[in-house]
Design a protein around this motif. Structure first.
Motif, PDB file in Angstrom:
ATOM      1  N   LYS A  35      22.854  66.483 -68.659  1.00 33.88           N
ATOM      2  CA  LYS A  35      22.411  66.707 -67.270  1.00 33.88           C
ATOM      3  C   LYS A  35      21.700  68.047 -67.086  1.00 33.88           C
ATOM      4  CE  LYS A  35      26.358  65.557 -65.197  1.00 33.88           C
ATOM      5  NZ  LYS A  35      27.354  65.428 -64.119  1.00 33.88           N
ATOM      6  N   PRO A  37      19.005  70.623 -66.786  1.00 31.89           N
ATOM      7  CA  PRO A  37      17.551  70.433 -66.655  1.00 31.89           C
ATOM      8  C   PRO A  37      16.786  71.059 -67.829  1.00 31.89           C
ATOM      9  CG  PRO A  37      18.487  71.280 -64.623  1.00 31.89           C
ATOM     10  CD  PRO A  37      19.569  71.350 -65.652  1.00 31.89           C
ATOM     11  N   GLY A 126       5.818  57.532 -59.479  1.00 34.51           N
ATOM     12  CA  GLY A 126       7.248  57.312 -59.272  1.00 34.51           C
ATOM     13  C   GLY A 126       7.552  56.484 -58.041  1.00 34.51           C
TER      14      GLY A 126
ATOM     15  N   ARG B 153      10.798  63.928 -74.855  1.00 34.28           N
ATOM     16  CA  ARG B 153      11.155  64.180 -73.449  1.00 34.28           C
ATOM     17  C   ARG B 153      12.651  63.985 -73.212  1.00 34.28           C
ATOM     18  NH1 ARG B 153       6.650  61.711 -69.243  1.00 34.28           N
ATOM     19  NH2 ARG B 153       5.185  63.418 -69.416  1.00 34.28           N
ATOM     20  N   SER B 159      12.590  64.490 -67.221  1.00 36.80           N
ATOM     21  CA  SER B 159      12.577  63.156 -66.645  1.00 36.80           C
ATOM     22  C   SER B 159      11.426  62.405 -67.310  1.00 36.80           C
ATOM     23  CB  SER B 159      12.340  63.218 -65.136  1.00 36.80           C
ATOM     24  OG  SER B 159      10.982  63.445 -64.879  1.00 36.80           O
ATOM     25  N   ARG B 160      11.404  61.093 -67.199  1.00 36.98           N
ATOM     26  CA  ARG B 160      10.356  60.333 -67.887  1.00 36.98           C
ATOM     27  C   ARG B 160       9.056  60.290 -67.096  1.00 36.98           C
ATOM     28  NH1 ARG B 160      13.621  55.289 -70.615  1.00 36.98           N
ATOM     29  NH2 ARG B 160      13.845  56.293 -72.629  1.00 36.98           N
ATOM     30  N   SER B 161       9.092  60.725 -65.826  1.00 35.15           N
ATOM     31  CA  SER B 161       7.925  60.507 -64.973  1.00 35.15           C
ATOM     32  C   SER B 161       6.818  61.535 -65.165  1.00 35.15           C
ATOM     33  CB  SER B 161       8.352  60.541 -63.506  1.00 35.15           C
ATOM     34  OG  SER B 161       8.718  61.855 -63.151  1.00 35.15           O
ATOM     35  N   SER B 166      11.142  64.961 -59.714  1.00 36.33           N
ATOM     36  CA  SER B 166      11.893  63.722 -59.843  1.00 36.33           C
ATOM     37  C   SER B 166      13.153  63.921 -60.654  1.00 36.33           C
ATOM     38  CB  SER B 166      11.037  62.645 -60.515  1.00 36.33           C
ATOM     39  OG  SER B 166      10.697  63.090 -61.815  1.00 36.33           O
ATOM     40  N   ALA B 167      13.233  65.079 -61.366  1.00 36.91           N
ATOM     41  CA  ALA B 167      14.362  65.279 -62.277  1.00 36.91           C
ATOM     42  C   ALA B 167      15.580  65.851 -61.572  1.00 36.91           C
ATOM     43  CB  ALA B 167      13.953  66.211 -63.406  1.00 36.91           C
ATOM     44  N   SER B 168      15.380  66.382 -60.346  1.00 33.21           N
ATOM     45  CA  SER B 168      16.495  67.045 -59.684  1.00 33.21           C
ATOM     46  C   SER B 168      17.248  66.046 -58.823  1.00 33.21           C
ATOM     47  CB  SER B 168      15.978  68.190 -58.804  1.00 33.21           C
ATOM     48  OG  SER B 168      15.140  69.002 -59.585  1.00 33.21           O
ATOM     49  N   GLY B 173      14.415  63.050 -55.394  1.00 35.26           N
ATOM     50  CA  GLY B 173      13.014  62.715 -55.631  1.00 35.26           C
ATOM     51  C   GLY B 173      12.113  63.099 -54.479  1.00 35.26           C
TER      52      GLY B 173
END
Lengths: 183, 175
Positions: A35, A37, A126, B153, B159-161, B166-168, B173
């Motif tokens: 998790k 970052p 997204g 990644r 994140s994959r995006s 978007s990762a938080s 998002g």
């Protein structure tokens, strides 16, 4: 003459820190919780590698023949060498993680089917619609207080932001960026 | 100031001037190639000039080369930002509308969409994407590259995006 190519002890320590930076990034990525970052992993590697190199250097510097006080110019230059390594790692790291071209390709791949251009844009944003990607990048400018949000409208946030934007435009003109893009 | 450091600053200035001239004049050359060749040439000139002017044993290449390397990277960073950064394009586009505000649709249309199409063309030229009818298809070469990137990644915790926000999980998002 060739003796001038041999790095002095403080630069040997800096070079060790530079070489350890990717290794620490790999180690921290393997050991850190999933998790955590990505930016925290990179920051940890950036802090860990010079600390490790300095610790080793404290023991090795006398062995390397440097026992007198270090020159601050040499320390600064060794720091610049390490800063160069950070910038190289950061470039590769952000290119893989956030690169525009890479992300478009990944968006097409992860969609799992062939897409029209508009669908690809929406997919890689997204699920936030066609303007989703613009909104994501605007988020950076909002956080840096360069833009102000007024609903779905955006305005330059004051004189400093305007000066900065004009300086960027000036630099774009200096380097003929628009001519390069039109090729 | 030490002569070797002065020499390295002069070499850095030379690199800055030569690369700027080449980037302005030769728009068919890859910018990264121009930066790499110009900084390499500056490094070689610095070392030879150091040997001739400063002379051993007073001269050691490492302090000067560190200044040159760091300066060259800062220059490349700044150039890459103005050349490729979408965020800066959005800022410049907003500044051109000043004092008015600008809509997300206009920013998308004028600042993002042209760059998006540029990158699609880059992927088509590179063989990672191909056009079939009006559809874009990832080629086998593109799929292999994607699998590698996806692995890196995931390993590095991205994140994959490829989106910043978007990762938080705390933001859900959203901006």
């Amino acid at each position: 003459m060739l003796g001038s190519l041999i790095p002095p002890p403080i630069f040997q320590v800096a070079l060790a820190a530079c070489l350890m930076l990717p290794a620490w990034l790999v180690i921290i990525s393997l050991l850190a919780p999933r998790k955590l970052p990505a930016k925290h992993r990179l920051a940890s590697a950036i802090v860990a590698s010079p600390l490790f190199a300095i610790t080793v250097g404290i023991y090795l510097l006398p062995e390397l023949g440097r026992t007198q006080a270090l020159d601050w110019i040499e320390i600064t230059c060794a720091g610049l060498l390490y800063a160069t390594a950070i910038m190289i790692i950061y470039s590769a790291w952000s290119l893989i993680g956030y690169g525009f071209t890479v992300s478009i390709l990944m968006g097409a791949h992860l969609a799992g089917r062939s897409l029209k251009t508009d669908e690809l844009m929406a997919s890689f944003a997204g699920g936030r619609g066609l303007g989703g990607f613009a909104l994501d990048r605007i988020g950076v400018l909002l956080r840096m207080h360069l833009l102000l949000s007024e609903g779905d409208q955006f305005r330059i946030a004051g004189t400093k932001a305007l000066r900065f934007a004009r300086a960027v435009k000036f630099a774009m003109d200096i380097y003929s960026i628009s001519r390069r893009e039109s090729k | 100031m030490r002569p070797d450091l002065l020499l390295s600053l002069a070499a850095l200035g030379g690199h800055f001037a030569v690369a700027t001239w080449l980037l302005r004049r030769c728009s068919h050359l890859s910018p990264v190639l121009v930066h790499a060749l110009s900084s390499l040439a500056a490094g070689i000139v610095f070392v030879i000039a150091g040997w001739v002017i400063v002379q051993a044993p007073a001269f050691n290449v490492w302090p000067g080369l560190s200044i040159l390397a760091c300066g060259s990277m800062v220059f490349l960073f700044a150039y890459s930002a103005i050349y490729k950064s979408i965020s800066l394009r959005l800022l410049v586009e907003s500044a051109q509308a000043y004092p008015d505000s600008v809509s997300i649709e206009k920013l998308h249309r004028d600042a993002v969409l042209p760059r998006f199409k540029d990158r699609i063309n880059l992927l088509l030229a590179g063989g990672q994407l191909e056009v079939k009818g009006d559809l874009l298809v990832v080629t086998n070469q593109g799929k292999r590259l994607c699998r590698k990137i996806d692995g890196i990644r995931v390993f590095l915790g991205f994140s994959r995006s490829g989106l910043y926000y978007s990762a938080s999980p705390d933001r859900g998002g959203q901006l």
